[in-house]
Design a protein around this motif. Sequence first.
Motif, PDB file in Angstrom:
ATOM      1  N   ILE A  29       0.600  -1.237   0.047  1.00  0.00           N
ATOM      2  CA  ILE A  29      -0.114  -0.056   0.042  1.00  0.00           C
ATOM      3  C   ILE A  29       0.926   1.366   0.087  1.00  0.00           C
ATOM      4  CG2 ILE A  29      -1.618   1.287   1.217  1.00  0.00           C
ATOM      5  CD1 ILE A  29      -2.889  -1.257   2.548  1.00  0.00           C
ATOM      6  N   PHE A  30       1.948   1.403   0.914  1.00  0.00           N
ATOM      7  CA  PHE A  30       2.521   2.355   1.044  1.00  0.00           C
ATOM      8  C   PHE A  30       3.474   2.767  -0.223  1.00  0.00           C
ATOM      9  CE2 PHE A  30       1.971   2.361   5.838  1.00  0.00           C
ATOM     10  CZ  PHE A  30       1.029   3.083   5.712  1.00  0.00           C
ATOM     11  N   SER A  31       4.179   1.479  -0.665  1.00  0.00           N
ATOM     12  CA  SER A  31       5.002   1.608  -1.744  1.00  0.00           C
ATOM     13  C   SER A  31       4.106   2.089  -3.022  1.00  0.00           C
ATOM     14  CB  SER A  31       5.666   0.459  -2.179  1.00  0.00           C
ATOM     15  OG  SER A  31       6.334  -0.018  -1.096  1.00  0.00           O
ATOM     16  N   VAL A 113      12.336   1.441   3.571  1.00  0.00           N
ATOM     17  CA  VAL A 113      12.616   1.154   2.241  1.00  0.00           C
ATOM     18  C   VAL A 113      11.818   2.009   1.292  1.00  0.00           C
ATOM     19  CG1 VAL A 113      11.530  -0.848   0.609  1.00  0.00           C
ATOM     20  CG2 VAL A 113      12.474  -1.502   2.619  1.00  0.00           C
ATOM     21  N   LEU A 114      10.939   2.775   1.942  1.00  0.00           N
ATOM     22  CA  LEU A 114      10.182   3.895   1.028  1.00  0.00           C
ATOM     23  C   LEU A 114      10.885   4.817   0.807  1.00  0.00           C
ATOM     24  CD1 LEU A 114       6.665   3.881   2.766  1.00  0.00           C
ATOM     25  CD2 LEU A 114       7.317   3.301   0.390  1.00  0.00           C
ATOM     26  N   SER A 115      11.799   5.300   1.844  1.00  0.00           N
ATOM     27  CA  SER A 115      12.631   6.523   1.866  1.00  0.00           C
ATOM     28  C   SER A 115      13.913   6.345   0.747  1.00  0.00           C
ATOM     29  CB  SER A 115      13.165   6.862   3.149  1.00  0.00           C
ATOM     30  OG  SER A 115      14.356   5.931   3.553  1.00  0.00           O
ATOM     31  N   ALA A 117      13.342   4.064  -2.006  1.00  0.00           N
ATOM     32  CA  ALA A 117      12.826   4.312  -3.209  1.00  0.00           C
ATOM     33  C   ALA A 117      12.202   5.582  -3.854  1.00  0.00           C
ATOM     34  CB  ALA A 117      11.422   3.517  -3.138  1.00  0.00           C
ATOM     35  N   ILE A 118      11.987   6.540  -2.639  1.00  0.00           N
ATOM     36  CA  ILE A 118      11.582   8.012  -2.930  1.00  0.00           C
ATOM     37  C   ILE A 118      12.930   8.685  -3.304  1.00  0.00           C
ATOM     38  CG2 ILE A 118      10.757   9.930  -1.860  1.00  0.00           C
ATOM     39  CD1 ILE A 118       8.596   8.291  -0.313  1.00  0.00           C
ATOM     40  N   SER A 119      13.776   8.629  -2.530  1.00  0.00           N
ATOM     41  CA  SER A 119      15.105   9.477  -2.912  1.00  0.00           C
ATOM     42  C   SER A 119      15.697   8.952  -4.243  1.00  0.00           C
ATOM     43  CB  SER A 119      16.055   8.826  -1.702  1.00  0.00           C
ATOM     44  OG  SER A 119      16.555   7.691  -1.848  1.00  0.00           O
ATOM     45  N   ALA A 120      15.534   7.396  -4.691  1.00  0.00           N
ATOM     46  CA  ALA A 120      15.739   7.338  -6.028  1.00  0.00           C
ATOM     47  C   ALA A 120      14.965   7.945  -7.041  1.00  0.00           C
ATOM     48  CB  ALA A 120      15.603   5.815  -6.213  1.00  0.00           C
TER      49      ALA A 120
END
Length: 190
Positions: A29-31, A113-115, A117-120
């Motif tokens: 969900i969050f991803s 993990v989200l941070s 992905a977001i930073s990428a």
Amino acid sequence: MKKNKNKTDNTNIKWFIQVFLMTFILSIIFSYISTNGVSNLSIMPAVLILIIVVGLGILFDIIGVAVTVANEEEFHAKASKKIEGSKDSIKLIKNASKVANICADVIGDICGVLSGAISALISVKIANQYGMKINLQFLMSALVSALTVGGKAIGKEIANKNATKIVHTVGKIINKWSFLRRSKKDQNKK
């Protein structure tokens, strides 16, 4: 003795399955939300979301640590005086290992993990927007990791020094949330 061991083993297996499913579902969900949401945003709002995600990871790590070090007896005294949130605080402390697991591991790791992905995504946006040929992803990942680990290190110190306040605040929030849910159920029954 063997019966208690089997019961403990079954409880551990059930807990593993619950945590596994909760983490899997929340991660999806969050991803999905963050990746799709961030990919459609400009750089500054995306950076703001990144900061919020890192901050949430640190905040939940603080709560997880505070619950493990808080003194239950203080809350029994508060509960006897009927201070709001005390009973919920006691429940948190009695379930400290599970609460810490959910806060620090499940939510904290999902935020980690989200941070990443977001930073990428932000790195790609910056490179595309400014026509940069260098790969910013390594620099962004290192920066986000340093902020997360440094923030959690400071957070652990805060949690150790202010465990009672932190747990009581969370207990009050849970108490209010439970009250609102009960009120809503009562209204729906009418």
